[in-house]
Design a protein around this motif. Structure first.
Motif, PDB file in Angstrom:
ATOM      1  N   THR A 139       0.964  -1.031   0.305  1.00  0.00           N
ATOM      2  CA  THR A 139      -0.035   0.608   0.251  1.00  0.00           C
ATOM      3  C   THR A 139       0.865   1.521   0.096  1.00  0.00           C
ATOM      4  OG1 THR A 139      -1.808  -1.016   0.726  1.00  0.00           O
ATOM      5  CG2 THR A 139      -1.589   1.149   1.407  1.00  0.00           C
ATOM      6  N   VAL A 140       1.745   1.315   0.793  1.00  0.00           N
ATOM      7  CA  VAL A 140       3.027   2.264   1.188  1.00  0.00           C
ATOM      8  C   VAL A 140       3.647   2.548  -0.081  1.00  0.00           C
ATOM      9  CG1 VAL A 140       5.038   3.130   2.267  1.00  0.00           C
ATOM     10  CG2 VAL A 140       2.632   2.481   3.506  1.00  0.00           C
ATOM     11  N   LEU A 141       4.221   1.771  -0.966  1.00  0.00           N
ATOM     12  CA  LEU A 141       5.195   2.091  -2.295  1.00  0.00           C
ATOM     13  C   LEU A 141       3.824   1.695  -3.308  1.00  0.00           C
ATOM     14  CD1 LEU A 141       7.435  -2.053  -2.262  1.00  0.00           C
ATOM     15  CD2 LEU A 141       7.875   0.713  -2.054  1.00  0.00           C
ATOM     16  N   ALA A 142       3.045   1.344  -3.008  1.00  0.00           N
ATOM     17  CA  ALA A 142       1.625   2.302  -4.108  1.00  0.00           C
ATOM     18  C   ALA A 142       1.968   3.602  -4.220  1.00  0.00           C
ATOM     19  CB  ALA A 142       0.383   1.549  -4.163  1.00  0.00           C
ATOM     20  N   ARG A 143       1.021   4.517  -2.675  1.00  0.00           N
ATOM     21  CA  ARG A 143       0.925   5.422  -2.616  1.00  0.00           C
ATOM     22  C   ARG A 143       2.221   6.570  -3.155  1.00  0.00           C
ATOM     23  NH1 ARG A 143       1.103   5.847   1.774  1.00  0.00           N
ATOM     24  NH2 ARG A 143      -1.205   4.822   2.446  1.00  0.00           N
ATOM     25  N   MET A 144       3.410   5.648  -2.844  1.00  0.00           N
ATOM     26  CA  MET A 144       5.065   6.830  -2.844  1.00  0.00           C
ATOM     27  C   MET A 144       5.001   6.638  -4.631  1.00  0.00           C
ATOM     28  SD  MET A 144       7.470   4.169   0.269  1.00  0.00           S
ATOM     29  CE  MET A 144       8.833   5.352  -0.452  1.00  0.00           C
ATOM     30  N   GLU A 145       5.118   5.469  -5.121  1.00  0.00           N
ATOM     31  CA  GLU A 145       4.570   4.984  -6.757  1.00  0.00           C
ATOM     32  C   GLU A 145       4.183   6.860  -7.293  1.00  0.00           C
ATOM     33  OE1 GLU A 145       4.840   1.948 -10.172  1.00  0.00           O
ATOM     34  OE2 GLU A 145       3.827   1.907  -8.757  1.00  0.00           O
ATOM     35  N   LYS A 146       3.289   6.244  -6.961  1.00  0.00           N
ATOM     36  CA  LYS A 146       2.320   7.389  -7.640  1.00  0.00           C
ATOM     37  C   LYS A 146       2.301   9.046  -7.315  1.00  0.00           C
ATOM     38  CE  LYS A 146      -2.495   9.141  -6.428  1.00  0.00           C
ATOM     39  NZ  LYS A 146      -3.480   9.582  -5.630  1.00  0.00           N
ATOM     40  N   ASP A 147       3.330   9.374  -5.702  1.00  0.00           N
ATOM     41  CA  ASP A 147       3.861  10.853  -5.356  1.00  0.00           C
ATOM     42  C   ASP A 147       4.975  10.802  -6.427  1.00  0.00           C
ATOM     43  OD1 ASP A 147       1.701  10.316  -4.174  1.00  0.00           O
ATOM     44  OD2 ASP A 147       2.872  10.331  -1.897  1.00  0.00           O
ATOM     45  N   GLY A 148       5.744  10.222  -7.239  1.00  0.00           N
ATOM     46  CA  GLY A 148       6.570  10.078  -7.661  1.00  0.00           C
ATOM     47  C   GLY A 148       7.590   9.928  -7.193  1.00  0.00           C
ATOM     48  N   LEU A 149       7.678   9.885  -5.876  1.00  0.00           N
ATOM     49  CA  LEU A 149       9.275   9.206  -5.622  1.00  0.00           C
ATOM     50  C   LEU A 149       9.762   8.131  -5.659  1.00  0.00           C
ATOM     51  CD1 LEU A 149       7.678   9.896  -1.714  1.00  0.00           C
ATOM     52  CD2 LEU A 149       8.588  11.363  -2.946  1.00  0.00           C
ATOM     53  N   ILE A 150       9.275   6.470  -6.163  1.00  0.00           N
ATOM     54  CA  ILE A 150       9.952   5.106  -6.293  1.00  0.00           C
ATOM     55  C   ILE A 150       9.203   5.292  -7.724  1.00  0.00           C
ATOM     56  CG2 ILE A 150      10.029   4.540  -3.895  1.00  0.00           C
ATOM     57  CD1 ILE A 150       8.186   3.310  -5.018  1.00  0.00           C
ATOM     58  N   THR A 151      10.414   5.009  -8.644  1.00  0.00           N
ATOM     59  CA  THR A 151       9.591   3.925  -9.986  1.00  0.00           C
ATOM     60  C   THR A 151       9.494   2.754 -10.102  1.00  0.00           C
ATOM     61  OG1 THR A 151      11.455   4.101 -11.074  1.00  0.00           O
ATOM     62  CG2 THR A 151      10.541   5.661 -11.371  1.00  0.00           C
ATOM     63  N   LYS A 152       9.177   1.519 -10.640  1.00  0.00           N
ATOM     64  CA  LYS A 152       9.628  -0.313 -10.663  1.00  0.00           C
ATOM     65  C   LYS A 152       9.783  -0.471 -12.365  1.00  0.00           C
ATOM     66  CE  LYS A 152       5.708  -0.779  -6.970  1.00  0.00           C
ATOM     67  NZ  LYS A 152       4.259  -0.646  -7.400  1.00  0.00           N
ATOM     68  N   GLU A 153      10.971  -1.216 -11.755  1.00  0.00           N
ATOM     69  CA  GLU A 153      11.845  -2.100 -13.568  1.00  0.00           C
ATOM     70  C   GLU A 153      11.008  -3.398 -12.890  1.00  0.00           C
ATOM     71  OE1 GLU A 153      15.840  -3.384 -15.060  1.00  0.00           O
ATOM     72  OE2 GLU A 153      15.763  -1.650 -13.231  1.00  0.00           O
ATOM     73  N   ILE A 154      10.365  -3.706 -14.406  1.00  0.00           N
ATOM     74  CA  ILE A 154       9.851  -4.870 -14.706  1.00  0.00           C
ATOM     75  C   ILE A 154      11.160  -5.568 -14.684  1.00  0.00           C
ATOM     76  CG2 ILE A 154       8.471  -6.943 -15.699  1.00  0.00           C
ATOM     77  CD1 ILE A 154       6.461  -4.983 -15.914  1.00  0.00           C
ATOM     78  N   VAL A 155      11.712  -6.754 -13.986  1.00  0.00           N
ATOM     79  CA  VAL A 155      12.378  -7.985 -14.667  1.00  0.00           C
ATOM     80  C   VAL A 155      11.964  -9.746 -14.578  1.00  0.00           C
ATOM     81  CG1 VAL A 155      15.040  -8.723 -13.554  1.00  0.00           C
ATOM     82  CG2 VAL A 155      14.617  -6.794 -12.992  1.00  0.00           C
ATOM     83  N   TYR A 156      11.916  -9.641 -15.860  1.00  0.00           N
ATOM     84  CA  TYR A 156      11.743 -10.886 -16.437  1.00  0.00           C
ATOM     85  C   TYR A 156      12.770 -12.055 -16.104  1.00  0.00           C
ATOM     86  CZ  TYR A 156       8.710  -7.868 -19.422  1.00  0.00           C
ATOM     87  OH  TYR A 156       7.963  -6.861 -18.831  1.00  0.00           O
ATOM     88  N   GLN A 157      12.491 -13.224 -15.880  1.00  0.00           N
ATOM     89  CA  GLN A 157      13.219 -14.203 -14.722  1.00  0.00           C
ATOM     90  C   GLN A 157      12.225 -14.889 -16.084  1.00  0.00           C
ATOM     91  OE1 GLN A 157      14.015 -14.514 -10.914  1.00  0.00           O
ATOM     92  NE2 GLN A 157      11.816 -13.782 -10.598  1.00  0.00           N
ATOM     93  N   ASP A 158      13.470 -16.100 -16.256  1.00  0.00           N
ATOM     94  CA  ASP A 158      13.304 -17.884 -16.757  1.00  0.00           C
ATOM     95  C   ASP A 158      12.790 -18.569 -15.965  1.00  0.00           C
ATOM     96  OD1 ASP A 158      14.606 -16.519 -19.181  1.00  0.00           O
ATOM     97  OD2 ASP A 158      16.134 -17.729 -18.561  1.00  0.00           O
ATOM     98  N   LYS A 159      11.907 -19.350 -16.484  1.00  0.00           N
ATOM     99  CA  LYS A 159      10.360 -19.725 -15.768  1.00  0.00           C
ATOM    100  C   LYS A 159      10.801 -19.602 -13.862  1.00  0.00           C
ATOM    101  CE  LYS A 159      13.487 -23.943 -17.263  1.00  0.00           C
ATOM    102  NZ  LYS A 159      14.266 -24.839 -17.561  1.00  0.00           N
ATOM    103  N   ALA A 160      10.036 -18.370 -13.927  1.00  0.00           N
ATOM    104  CA  ALA A 160       9.854 -18.007 -12.852  1.00  0.00           C
ATOM    105  C   ALA A 160       9.253 -16.380 -13.059  1.00  0.00           C
ATOM    106  CB  ALA A 160      11.211 -17.426 -11.477  1.00  0.00           C
ATOM    107  N   PRO A 161       8.068 -16.258 -12.054  1.00  0.00           N
ATOM    108  CA  PRO A 161       7.613 -14.509 -12.339  1.00  0.00           C
ATOM    109  C   PRO A 161       7.984 -14.044 -12.482  1.00  0.00           C
ATOM    110  CG  PRO A 161       6.101 -15.882 -10.049  1.00  0.00           C
ATOM    111  CD  PRO A 161       7.544 -17.078 -11.131  1.00  0.00           C
TER     112      PRO A 161
END
Length: 181
Positions: free
Chosen positions: A43-65
């Motif tokens: 919940t806090v991470l979502a709010r922080m992303e919305k507020d522009g304090l953090i960004t998320k980078e999707i890291v793809y993995q073989d045989k794992a989510p």
């Protein structure tokens, strides 16, 4: 310290994956997981992303989510530095926080309504619990030294160790008031 600032502080060191970031910080102090549940964290991470304090980078993995690697933004760095340099959290606003933070003291406050035997029994159990906690903290300190954790973090644990020793001595003194050892 708010959870937001704890997260930003972790990210100042390096990008991290969600819950792993908090576990890495707490790992210096204890082998246990932090006392923050997934719901609170995300919940806090979502709010922080919305507020522009953090960004998320999707890291793809073989045989794992896929995982989301969290980075601090320049705005997040500014927020963290403003907090770090501010006076927030440096004055203890609650006069009797020692009483409110250690719930067993509330029971001790009413031992006049218990038999001396009951008071002794409760105090002896509390001493045993606190001595076990002290041993756990001592093991954590040894582990921190072996892992070469920064000395200032070890010093924070030393503060906790001293508080624990004072609690144990106080409990033993209190036990003596009820005819215990």
């Amino acid at each position: 310290m708010s959870l937001k600032h704890l997260i930003l502080g972790c990210l100042m060191d390096r990008p991290a994956y969600g819950y792993e970031m908090l576990k890495s910080l707490y790992r210096d102090f204890f082998a246990l997981s932090p006392e923050v549940n997934d719901g609170q964290l995300y919940t806090v991470l979502a709010r922080m992303e919305k507020d522009g304090l953090i960004t998320k980078e999707i890291v793809y993995q073989d045989k794992a989510p896929s995982k989301k690697l969290i980075h601090i933004t320049p705005k997040g760095r500014e927020e963290f530095n403003d907090w770090l340099l501010s006076g927030d959290g440096e004055n203890e606003p609650v006069r009797f926080d020692f009483f409110n933070k250690y719930e067993f003291l509330n029971k001790c406050n009413f031992f006049n309504h218990a038999s001396p035997e009951t008071a002794r029994e409760k105090l002896e159990k509390q001493i045993e619990h606190m001595e076990n906690k002290l041993l756990s903290l001592q093991r954590a300190r040894l582990s921190m030294v072996q892992k070469k954790v920064p000395p200032f973090r070890i010093k924070i644990l030393d503060y906790g160790l001293e508080i624990q020793r004072v609690k144990i001595q106080w409990l033993k003194d209190m036990l003596g008031m009820f005819g215990g050892r």
